[in-house]
Write a protein that holds these residues in place. Structure first.
Motif, PDB file in Angstrom:
ATOM      1  N   ARG A   1     -14.804 -27.363 -55.756  1.00  0.00           N
ATOM      2  CA  ARG A   1     -13.676 -26.591 -55.222  1.00  0.00           C
ATOM      3  C   ARG A   1     -12.587 -26.571 -56.277  1.00  0.00           C
ATOM      4  O   ARG A   1     -12.187 -27.624 -56.789  1.00  0.00           O
ATOM      5  N   GLU A   2     -12.078 -25.374 -56.612  1.00  0.00           N
ATOM      6  CA  GLU A   2     -11.032 -25.279 -57.634  1.00  0.00           C
ATOM      7  C   GLU A   2     -10.190 -24.030 -57.414  1.00  0.00           C
ATOM      8  O   GLU A   2     -10.718 -22.923 -57.337  1.00  0.00           O
ATOM      9  N   ALA A   3      -8.858 -24.216 -57.310  1.00  0.00           N
ATOM     10  CA  ALA A   3      -7.921 -23.096 -57.303  1.00  0.00           C
ATOM     11  C   ALA A   3      -7.591 -22.777 -58.756  1.00  0.00           C
ATOM     12  O   ALA A   3      -7.278 -23.680 -59.536  1.00  0.00           O
ATOM     13  N   MET A   4      -7.646 -21.497 -59.117  1.00  0.00           N
ATOM     14  CA  MET A   4      -7.522 -21.129 -60.524  1.00  0.00           C
ATOM     15  C   MET A   4      -7.153 -19.661 -60.645  1.00  0.00           C
ATOM     16  O   MET A   4      -7.232 -18.903 -59.670  1.00  0.00           O
ATOM     17  N   PRO A   5      -6.718 -19.223 -61.832  1.00  0.00           N
ATOM     18  CA  PRO A   5      -6.532 -17.787 -62.066  1.00  0.00           C
ATOM     19  C   PRO A   5      -7.898 -17.107 -62.104  1.00  0.00           C
ATOM     20  O   PRO A   5      -8.863 -17.652 -62.641  1.00  0.00           O
ATOM     21  N   ALA A   6      -7.996 -15.936 -61.527  1.00  0.00           N
ATOM     22  CA  ALA A   6      -9.274 -15.226 -61.484  1.00  0.00           C
ATOM     23  C   ALA A   6      -9.724 -14.852 -62.894  1.00  0.00           C
ATOM     24  O   ALA A   6      -8.928 -14.348 -63.691  1.00  0.00           O
TER      25      ALA A   6
ATOM     26  N   ALA B   1      -6.262 -20.384 -47.396  1.00  0.00           N
ATOM     27  CA  ALA B   1      -7.551 -20.929 -47.832  1.00  0.00           C
ATOM     28  C   ALA B   1      -7.375 -22.099 -48.791  1.00  0.00           C
ATOM     29  O   ALA B   1      -8.223 -22.985 -48.866  1.00  0.00           O
ATOM     30  N   LYS B   2      -6.237 -22.116 -49.500  1.00  0.00           N
ATOM     31  CA  LYS B   2      -5.993 -23.181 -50.473  1.00  0.00           C
ATOM     32  C   LYS B   2      -5.903 -24.538 -49.802  1.00  0.00           C
ATOM     33  O   LYS B   2      -6.256 -25.567 -50.398  1.00  0.00           O
ATOM     34  N   GLN B   3      -5.447 -24.571 -48.538  1.00  0.00           N
ATOM     35  CA  GLN B   3      -5.299 -25.832 -47.811  1.00  0.00           C
ATOM     36  C   GLN B   3      -6.410 -26.047 -46.786  1.00  0.00           C
ATOM     37  O   GLN B   3      -6.444 -27.091 -46.130  1.00  0.00           O
ATOM     38  N   ALA B   4      -7.319 -25.099 -46.644  1.00  0.00           N
ATOM     39  CA  ALA B   4      -8.362 -25.217 -45.621  1.00  0.00           C
ATOM     40  C   ALA B   4      -9.332 -26.346 -45.949  1.00  0.00           C
ATOM     41  O   ALA B   4      -9.602 -26.636 -47.116  1.00  0.00           O
TER      42      ALA B   4
ATOM     43  N   VAL C   1      -7.101 -17.401 -57.189  1.00  0.00           N
ATOM     44  CA  VAL C   1      -8.317 -17.403 -56.375  1.00  0.00           C
ATOM     45  C   VAL C   1      -8.758 -18.840 -56.138  1.00  0.00           C
ATOM     46  O   VAL C   1      -8.353 -19.765 -56.855  1.00  0.00           O
ATOM     47  N   LEU C   2      -9.597 -19.006 -55.124  1.00  0.00           N
ATOM     48  CA  LEU C   2     -10.217 -20.298 -54.849  1.00  0.00           C
ATOM     49  C   LEU C   2     -11.708 -20.146 -55.098  1.00  0.00           C
ATOM     50  O   LEU C   2     -12.357 -19.264 -54.529  1.00  0.00           O
ATOM     51  N   HIS C   3     -12.250 -21.012 -55.966  1.00  0.00           N
ATOM     52  CA  HIS C   3     -13.672 -20.968 -56.294  1.00  0.00           C
ATOM     53  C   HIS C   3     -14.377 -22.144 -55.623  1.00  0.00           C
ATOM     54  O   HIS C   3     -13.989 -23.289 -55.806  1.00  0.00           O
ATOM     55  N   LEU C   4     -15.407 -21.821 -54.847  1.00  0.00           N
ATOM     56  CA  LEU C   4     -16.161 -22.836 -54.121  1.00  0.00           C
ATOM     57  C   LEU C   4     -17.650 -22.687 -54.413  1.00  0.00           C
ATOM     58  O   LEU C   4     -18.168 -21.569 -54.491  1.00  0.00           O
ATOM     59  N   THR C   5     -18.337 -23.805 -54.576  1.00  0.00           N
ATOM     60  CA  THR C   5     -19.790 -23.778 -54.603  1.00  0.00           C
ATOM     61  C   THR C   5     -20.283 -24.709 -53.506  1.00  0.00           C
ATOM     62  O   THR C   5     -19.733 -25.802 -53.296  1.00  0.00           O
ATOM     63  N   CYS C   6     -21.314 -24.269 -52.774  1.00  0.00           N
ATOM     64  CA  CYS C   6     -21.787 -24.997 -51.603  1.00  0.00           C
ATOM     65  C   CYS C   6     -23.312 -24.971 -51.570  1.00  0.00           C
ATOM     66  O   CYS C   6     -23.946 -24.076 -52.130  1.00  0.00           O
ATOM     67  N   LEU C   7     -23.869 -25.939 -50.873  1.00  0.00           N
ATOM     68  CA  LEU C   7     -25.309 -25.979 -50.673  1.00  0.00           C
ATOM     69  C   LEU C   7     -25.605 -26.083 -49.182  1.00  0.00           C
ATOM     70  O   LEU C   7     -25.063 -26.944 -48.494  1.00  0.00           O
ATOM     71  N   HIS C   8     -26.455 -25.184 -48.693  1.00  0.00           N
ATOM     72  CA  HIS C   8     -26.881 -25.181 -47.294  1.00  0.00           C
ATOM     73  C   HIS C   8     -28.338 -25.634 -47.244  1.00  0.00           C
ATOM     74  O   HIS C   8     -29.179 -25.108 -47.992  1.00  0.00           O
TER      75      HIS C   8
END
Length: 229
Positions: free
Chosen positions: A100-105, A150-153, A121-128
């Motif tokens: 999870r990382e908030a960053m410039p797009a 979304a930044k605090q979610a 933007v907020l960049h997320l990587t997830c595994l299901h």
């Protein structure tokens, strides 16, 4: 008295069929239609969205709305929830937030979403996973200008897709399908071999012309997605 979206939809459809707006012709913008029908922009937007789903008009952000040269039947698409997909198979669902990382797009994302350079933007990587086995790798970007909350979610237990569906509606979606060869990082997360061909779905959603999110969903080989016509 304000007009219901169904009445607006039916009147716009009548004008198209009567050739008052010929094939390829530009339809008045939403602001002008709101004034004509004495209604909110959201009402006109819904009427236009239904006509687009019928295949009568084509809507393009910043380019206006035109009558289609050839009416087209479009597929009905509902944003899938991976948890429900897995549970419908009778499997146990597991979710892991990998990063999870908030960053410039990055520049490519700004171009893809048509947002200003360096937008937050907020960049997320997830595994299901299903029964402990990797099912889908999710690589998601959320436009923080549109959704600053979304930044605090908390995405530690609920995936970003489910959070987005519960937080904000979407009025437009673009989806494409393809394949890619797994790199070592994907191979590690999905339990496959580097170089394996994997199924990829890319999706962008927006709300009233405001880009919300861009996501790449990468599945194991053999994954299928079905649409209804």
């Amino acid at each position: 008295m304000k007009t219901a979206f169904r009445d607006i939809r039916d009147e716009l459809r009548r004008r198209i069929i009567a050739n008052e707006w010929p094939p390829g012709g530009l339809i008045p913008n939403e602001v002008d239609l709101c004034a004509e029908f004495n209604c909110a922009r959201a009402t006109v937007n819904r009427a236009m969205r239904e006509l687009a789903e019928e295949g009568l008009i084509e809507r393009r952000r910043k380019a206006g709305t035109r009558v289609r040269d050839v009416p087209r039947k479009q597929a009905t698409f509902e944003v899938p929830v991976v948890r429900k997909e897995i549970e419908a198979r009778g499997s146990r669902y597991q979710f892991t937030l990998l990063s999870r990382e908030a960053m410039p797009a990055p520049a490519w994302l700004c171009a893809r979403l048509e947002i200003p350079d360096n937008s937050p933007v907020l960049h997320l990587t997830c595994l299901h996973c299903a029964d402990g086995h990797p099912y889908q790798f999710e690589d998601r970007w959320i436009n923080l200008k549109a959704l600053p909350q979304a930044k605090q979610a908390d995405f530690s237990n609920v995936g970003p897709n489910e959070w987005l569906l519960a937080t904000v509606p979407y009025t437009d979606a673009q989806i494409s399908f393809g394949a890619l060869n797994s790199d070592p990082d994907l191979a590690h997360h999905l339990g496959c071999k580097a170089g394996d061909a994997l199924f990829v779905a890319e999706r962008m959603t927006s709300f009233q012309d405001e880009p919300i999110t861009y996501v790449r969903m990468i599945h194991q080989r053999g994954h299928q997605m079905t649409m209804r016509y």
